[in-house]
Motif scaffolding. Structure first.
Motif, short mmCIF file in Angstrom:
data_model
loop_
_atom_site.label_atom_id
_atom_site.label_comp_id
_atom_site.label_asym_id
_atom_site.label_seq_id
_atom_site.Cartn_x
_atom_site.Cartn_y
_atom_site.Cartn_z
N PRO A 156 -53.58 94.08 17.74
CA PRO A 156 -53.58 92.61 17.77
C PRO A 156 -54.97 92.06 18.08
O PRO A 156 -55.66 92.56 18.97
N ASP A 171 -54.18 85.91 16.88
CA ASP A 171 -53.00 86.32 16.12
C ASP A 171 -51.74 85.70 16.72
O ASP A 171 -51.58 85.64 17.95
N ILE A 216 -47.81 86.36 17.06
CA ILE A 216 -46.92 87.51 16.94
C ILE A 216 -45.54 87.16 17.49
O ILE A 216 -45.42 86.58 18.58
N GLY A 257 -42.81 88.62 19.18
CA GLY A 257 -42.61 89.83 19.95
C GLY A 257 -41.30 89.84 20.71
O GLY A 257 -40.46 88.94 20.58
N LEU A 292 -45.62 94.00 21.13
CA LEU A 292 -46.26 93.33 20.01
C LEU A 292 -46.18 94.13 18.71
O LEU A 292 -46.69 93.68 17.68
N PRO A 344 -40.73 93.46 16.71
CA PRO A 344 -41.87 92.53 16.64
C PRO A 344 -42.50 92.51 15.24
O PRO A 344 -42.40 93.47 14.49
N SER A 345 -43.18 91.40 14.93
CA SER A 345 -43.89 91.28 13.66
C SER A 345 -44.99 90.23 13.78
O SER A 345 -44.90 89.30 14.59
N VAL A 346 -46.04 90.40 12.97
CA VAL A 346 -47.16 89.46 12.96
C VAL A 346 -46.78 88.28 12.06
O VAL A 346 -46.49 88.46 10.89
N LYS A 398 -52.06 86.02 11.00
CA LYS A 398 -53.30 86.66 11.43
C LYS A 398 -54.38 85.62 11.64
O LYS A 398 -54.46 84.62 10.92
#
Length: 382
Positions: A35, A39, A41, A43, A59, A199-201, A204
């Protein structure tokens, strides 16, 4: 003023050149898996620690993020209302999904620091959906009341704004239009978390270009040099209107200048016969001033002269190395009157470096200051 972007296999660096001298350098990893600062995220809360007023958030990659109690939405609402801060367990529960933003990336064995108080940066505004306050750039003192009034009239619920320096050049209508755009972006981000795996982003950060544009007036740069074609598309629009790309010959020279500057960075920096010894750690950067055999009429005069030379070089090295956090300087011992002169001289450096906040001498005679972190220091890449 010229702007340089140097691309290497594992990292890239960007630098400012003024009068054929490099003044600032920033760097980031090109293969960023962990990370990064900024960012967003989605989570999962992995543990809640009321005794430490904090929680840890998974994360998805790397170590869990540290979420301090005062970085929670419910805590910020209580703070804005002037009420007592709640326990972390009263706001979030272990196992629940949570949208956070990375404030500081993880360094070495430490995981990242995250916040629930998200901010989205636009060209002239920073939109904060849960801040509960608004602020104006220190560069616009004469417009402070006018801009805060705009925020008061158009922000709803817990929304807040930071008016960046470029706000001075926009009409109220243009600022409101940008606010609406950022508000819409935020709603889209919230919608994107629905049904998303955890979790996922979610989003960005803009990387090196976005980070530098927040810290430095890139619109003053009139020329760009780079060894990376992709950097032309990323950075050229951020520079002055009509900014030019340097010729191949000029580019080769300034790239060589940047590479030489980076390769020449050592723990010991010579200032004539005197020297600085710079030791960077995760918690603090320690700088020791060494007279190196310099001699003047008196010991006090020798120490004062070396210290004064050291101040100029310390300010330069902080910017070159992108050093942030707590900084402790062990100056050569001088009388109280000379200490005041050193403090005055060091405070002058705050004008050129907006990230720097000078403290002063401690009881033990050490000099302390802080510099706002902006990504990782250069030492992490070389």
């Amino acid at each position: 003023m010229e702007f340089i972007v140097l691309k290497k296999k594992e990292w890239q660096a960007a630098a400012i050149v003024n009068n054929q001298e490099i003044t600032d350098i920033w760097a980031e990893a090109t293969c960023q898996r962990k990370p990064d600062q900024g960012d967003l995220i989605f989570g999962k809360v992995s543990s809640v620690l009321d005794d430490k007023n904090a929680a840890f958030v998974s994360l998805g990659s790397g170590k869990p993020g540290l979420l301090n109690g005062d970085e929670l939405i419910c805590a910020q609402k209580k703070k804005t209302a002037g009420e007592r801060m709640p326990a972390v367990s009263a706001c979030i529960k272990e196992g629940q999904s949570i949208l956070v933003q990375v404030k500081h990336p993880g360094v070495d064995r430490k995981g990242p620091i995250v916040t629930e108080l998200v901010s989205l940066t636009g060209e002239s505004l920073v939109y904060m959906p849960y801040a509960g306050y608004s602020a104006v750039s220190k560069q616009l003192p004469e417009m402070r009341e006018e801009l805060l009034q705009i925020a008061h009239e158009h922000c709803v619920e817990q929304e807040g704004l930071i008016f960046r320096t470029s706000s001075a050049y926009l009409s109220e209508e243009a600022l409101i239009e940008e606010l609406d755009h950022l508000r819409e972006e935020w709603q889209q981000i919230l919608q994107s978390t629905e049904g998303e795996r955890v979790p996922s982003v979610i989003k960005k950060a803009g990387g090196l270009a976005e980070r530098i544009s927040k810290l430095y007036p890139l619109h003053r740069a009139t020329e760009l040099a780079t060894n990376d074609e992709a950097a032309l598309k990323t950075f050229l629009p951020l520079l002055a209107k009509g900014a030019k790309v340097m010729s191949e010959e000029q580019t080769g020279k300034v790239i060589q200048l940047l590479e030489g500057t980076i390769q020449g960075i050592e723990k010991t920096v010579k200032i004539g016969k005197a020297a600085l010894h710079i030791e960077e750690t995760n918690a603090v950067t320690a700088i020791d001033v060494d007279s190196g055999g310099v001699r003047r009429s008196t010991k006090n005069q020798t120490h004062l002269e070396v210290n004064m030379m050291a101040i100029d070089e310390i300010a330069r090295q902080l910017r070159l190395r992108n050093i942030g956090g707590m900084i402790i300087v062990d100056f050569l011992r001088v009388d109280e009157k000379e200490r005041e002169a050193l403090l005055t001289q060091m405070k002058k450096k705050e004008k050129a470096d907006k990230r720097l906040k000078v403290g002063g001498f401690t009881r033990l005679g050490l000099f302390e200051m802080q510099r706002k972190k902006a990504g990782l220091p250069l030492s992490k890449f070389i």
